[in-house]
Each structure stands twice: as C-alpha cells, then as structure tokens.
Design an enzyme around this catalytic site. Structure first.
Site, PDB file in Angstrom:
ATOM      1  N   CYS A   1       0.817  -1.104  -0.026  1.00  0.00           N
ATOM      2  CA  CYS A   1      -0.059   0.011   0.012  1.00  0.00           C
ATOM      3  C   CYS A   1       0.895   1.261   0.061  1.00  0.00           C
ATOM      4  O   CYS A   1       2.236   1.256   0.393  1.00  0.00           O
ATOM      5  CB  CYS A   1      -0.966  -0.049   1.576  1.00  0.00           C
TER       6      CYS A   1
ATOM      7  N   GLU B   1      -8.862   7.410   3.506  1.00  0.00           N
ATOM      8  CA  GLU B   1      -8.495   7.398   2.295  1.00  0.00           C
ATOM      9  C   GLU B   1      -9.547   6.917   0.935  1.00  0.00           C
ATOM     10  O   GLU B   1     -10.226   6.091   1.365  1.00  0.00           O
ATOM     11  CB  GLU B   1      -7.357   6.206   1.945  1.00  0.00           C
TER      12      GLU B   1
END
Length: 182
Positions: A67, A116
């Site tokens: 990520c 996010e």
C-alpha cells in the site's frame, strides 16, 4: 528515499493540497489519496505481508502485498510500481485496476486514523523478493482462496482495508480471476 507526502482531497475526491506523510496520519487524518495492491506470483499465489512494528498505523498487522500514496504528478499505477520496488525489491507487470472506487476510514488501536480514497490494483511478479525491513517484518505466499477464507473466519487478524476490499464481491471475483490467469 525522499520524504513522501499525501495528496489531500475534498469530499468529492478533488485534490486540495499536500501534507507530509508522517504528519498526515493522526487521530484526525484528513481525506487523502492512496492505493492498495495485491501481488501474485507465477503460481497464482498472493503475497501477504506483515507490516513492520515501526509503522505508525497498524504495526505488526497482516495485510495485502503493498500500500502507499501516489506523489504529485505520479499515476496510481506508477506509485504501485515504485512501492513494490521500495518495499519488496521486485519488478511487476503493469498494475490492473480491481476496485477503482474503494474508499474507507478506520481507526487503529493506537487511535491513528486512515481516511483514504484508495484504488485497488493487482499485479504479478516473477522476481525474487528483497524485503525492506523498515516496511515488512514477515511475508507469505498463499493461495488466494485460503487468504479469503482466513479473512472471512478471522477478520481481526488482517488490516481493515484488506478485509473491506475482500468483502466487495466484484473485487473478490476480479482477484480470483487474476490469480487463476498465470
């Protein structure tokens, strides 16, 4: 590696500025752009990684392969490639979009919030891993079906974003198809 930043977003997903990555992740984390990637080997196995204990959010937690956060002027796909090189020391195939509109907010046990817009990608590698210990403390190549079963049975053992991504039926279907096309 130079200091990274996050691209801040408004509620509609429009960039509004940047903030240094470490400073951005707090108990009041602003919405920002990220990405999540599921990396497969030539056998169709998924690389599951355990986050280093030095990570600010979710240290020591098992998660999907890589990520990160795209930098200004960088495409999500290029960011996936950059982070795979940095965290895992591998070259990958061009990342393929799996779940382009994934968005989440989660709070870790220490109170750090992730907030996010986080498109999800899948890619392959045939390279040997060269793990960056600052990012990854452990890893395992696993059959995707076993990982998905593990997530369903013990979601608390995995990062919340991985659990949420795996809970999406379309993303799950696309990941399964990706894993089968060796």
């Amino acid at each position: 590696m130079q200091t990274e930043h996050v691209i801040l977003l408004n509620a509609q997903g429009v960039p509004t500025g940047t903030l240094e990555k470490y400073a951005a992740h707090t108990a009041d984390t602003l919405l920002h752009l990220a990405f999540s990637s599921w990396l497969f080997n030539a056998k169709g196995q998924l690389l599951v990684t355990r986050r280093a204990l030095s990570k600010k959010a979710w240290p020591g937690v098992w998660t999907n392969s890589v990520c990160g956060h795209p930098q200004l002027g960088e495409s999500n796909e290029d960011a996936v490639i950059r982070r795979c090189r940095y965290e895992l020391g591998v070259e990958i195939t061009p990342p393929e979009s799996i779940y382009p509109d994934f968005r989440y907010r989660a709070t870790d046990p220490n109170g750090i919030v992730e907030n996010e817009v986080c498109p999800v990608f899948a890619a392959r590698t045939t390279s040997a891993l060269q793990i960056n210990d600052d990012e990854v403390m452990d890893y395992q190549w696993c059959d995707l079906a076993d990982v998905l079963h593990g997530i369903d049975a013990t979601p608390w053992a995995f990062s919340p974003w991985m659990v949420m991504q795996a809970a999406n039926s379309e993303a799950r279907k696309l990941l399964s198809a990706f894993a089968q096309h060796n």
